[in-house]
Design an enzyme around this catalytic site. Structure first.
Site, short mmCIF file in Angstrom:
data_model
loop_
_atom_site.label_atom_id
_atom_site.label_comp_id
_atom_site.label_asym_id
_atom_site.label_seq_id
_atom_site.Cartn_x
_atom_site.Cartn_y
_atom_site.Cartn_z
NE ARG A 106 61.79 -8.12 -17.30
CZ ARG A 106 61.08 -7.31 -18.08
NH1 ARG A 106 60.29 -7.79 -19.03
NH2 ARG A 106 61.14 -6.00 -17.91
N GLY A 159 30.73 -30.54 -13.81
CA GLY A 159 31.71 -30.90 -12.79
C GLY A 159 31.01 -31.18 -11.47
CD GLU A 167 43.11 -21.97 -10.07
OE1 GLU A 167 42.94 -20.82 -10.48
OE2 GLU A 167 42.25 -22.87 -10.19
CB ILE A 224 40.28 -27.43 -17.90
CG1 ILE A 224 40.20 -26.42 -16.76
CG2 ILE A 224 39.43 -27.01 -19.08
CD1 ILE A 224 40.91 -25.10 -17.06
CG ASP A 225 40.25 -27.72 -12.63
OD1 ASP A 225 40.77 -26.91 -13.41
OD2 ASP A 225 39.32 -27.41 -11.84
O1 F6P Z 1 37.23 -25.89 -12.45
C1 F6P Z 1 37.56 -25.23 -13.63
C2 F6P Z 1 38.13 -23.88 -13.34
O2 F6P Z 1 38.49 -23.31 -14.57
C3 F6P Z 1 39.30 -23.87 -12.35
O3 F6P Z 1 40.50 -24.33 -12.92
C4 F6P Z 1 39.29 -22.44 -11.90
O4 F6P Z 1 39.82 -22.30 -10.62
C5 F6P Z 1 37.82 -22.11 -11.88
O5 F6P Z 1 37.17 -23.02 -12.74
C6 F6P Z 1 37.51 -20.69 -12.33
O6 F6P Z 1 36.17 -20.45 -12.19
P1 F6P Z 1 35.43 -19.15 -12.76
O7 F6P Z 1 35.15 -19.42 -14.21
O8 F6P Z 1 34.21 -19.03 -11.95
O9 F6P Z 1 36.38 -18.00 -12.61
#
Ligand code: F6P
Length: 365
Positions: free
Chosen positions: A178, A118, A238, A142-143
């Site tokens: 819920r 990435g 997130e 994955i983003d």
């Molecule tokens: O960029 C991919 C990703 O999985 C994000 O979606 C997430 O915020 C981050 O990496 C999490 O990183 P780590 O594996 O360091 O917790």
């Protein structure tokens, strides 16, 4: 560096992602079957390049990989040889040790380095290309937030996992009257949240691209209650934030090229909705489940396409480029263009968001 290719290197950097193994398999098989090249796998990303940690890859070692998650070459999402923590006179100091990487590539007789990663990994890939290494880059996340390519492998799998989670949350939400909140990954882009929210029939989708007003989400829940639906399911990216607030940071990883780890907004949304609506609310943070495990069939095909297209680029001598998917065509773009480009975000006025609104999904705007 010479361009007659006899031996290539391949490495994976950054967070893992379903589809990495199929890319390694596709590059290795194509390199061997079509060109008779030798293939060296560098283990543990740039750390392995520094440590000279490698393994020879062949048809046997890369067979049976297609359905496996993770990366057989391991990965590291911290190590940057242009800013690397080394011991010097008994003290730990950051130094540019990229020359060690270049030397190791030369000593291994590697003519082209295939680097899968990435933002952070590919920034270093560009910098190695600037130092004269023949680099072919393959994007991974994955983003799905890389601007230079339409879709990255791993995204479809992550959406599938999040969709299944929503299906499961629906039945428990209904049974207990819920509000169930699902927090999904994606950093500052809401692609996973948007796609999974639509596929999983969420009542509200909160995206980083659309700051939300919690009262508008609460109104949706109340409207459902008025119609006899005393439960609701919400997806939160997130990186989402309220109109009058900030993103929730889970952790700062100081020595990472991308130090901010997001996480926790789902808990806030659940807490705020419980107070406003009176229903019990629970939050699930899906986390790394979205990244682990077997790639979907569509990601297996996409990662194989990326791998084969990467070898083709090397054969054509198009070094310093990253393979891309544009529409339905494999293409490429220069790493110089790719790095530093603004990430690709959900368009708040785009067709997908508008379509979701038409069927009653609320975004809190
Ligand atoms: O960029 C991919 C990703 O999985 C994000 O979606 C997430 O915020 C981050 O990496 C999490 O990183 P780590 O594996 O360091 O917790």
């Amino acid at each position: 560096m010479k361009t007659t290719i006899k031996r290539i290197g391949i490495m994976t950097g950054g967070g893992d992602c379903p589809g990495l193994n199929p890319v390694i398999r596709a590059v290795t098989k194509t390199a061997i079957n079509e060109h008779g090249w030798e293939v060296i796998g560098i283990r543990n990303g740039y750390k392995g390049l520094y440590d000279n940690d490698w393994v020879k890859l062949d048809s046997a070692s890369t067979s049976g990989l297609l359905h496996k998650g993770g990366t057989m070459l391991y990965s590291s999402n911290k190590d940057n040889l242009f800013h690397y923590l080394v011991e010097e006179n008994g003290e730990m100091v950051y130094k540019d040790v990229s020359d060690v990487g270049v030397e190791n590539i030369k000593n291994l007789g590697i003519d082209v380095m295939f680097i899968i990663g990435g933002d952070g990994t590919l920034t270093s890939a560009r910098d190695f290309a600037r130092k004269g290494v023949n680099v072919i880059a393959i994007p991974k996340t994955i983003d799905n937030d890389l601007a230079s390519t339409d879709t990255t492998f791993g995204f479809n799998t992550a959406v599938g996992v999040a969709t299944e989670a929503l299906d499961r949350l629906h039945t428990t939400a209904m049974s207990h009257h819920r509000i169930m909140v699902l927090e999904v990954m994606g950093r500052y882009a809401g692609w996973i949240a948007l796609h999974a929210g639509i596929a999983g029939g969420a009542d509200a989708i909160l995206l980083p691209e659309i700051p939300y007003d919690i009262h508008k989400v609460a109104k949706k829940i109340e409207d459902r209650k008025a119609k006899g639906k005393n439960f609701s399911v919400i997806v939160v990216g997130e990186g989402a934030k309220p109109v009058d607030g900030e993103v929730v940071v889970r952790e700062i990883i100081e020595d990472s090229p991308d130090p901010i780890r997001l996480g926790g907004i789902g808990l806030k949304v659940a807490h705020d909705l419980e107070k406003l609506c009176g229903n019990e609310a629970r939050a699930t943070i899906l986390g790394h489940l979205q990244r682990g495990g077997s790639p979907s069939s569509s990601d297996r095909i996409l990662s194989t396409r990326y791998g084969v297209a990467a070898v083709k680029l090397a054969v054509e001598g198009k070094f310093g480029n990253m393979v891309t998917l544009k529409g339905d065509q494999m293409s490429y773009d220069s790493l110089e263009n790719v790095i530093g480009r603004k990430s690709k975000n959900v368009n708040p006025n785009g067709e997908l968001v508008e379509m979701a609104k038409s069927i009653g999904i609320v975004f809190g705007d």
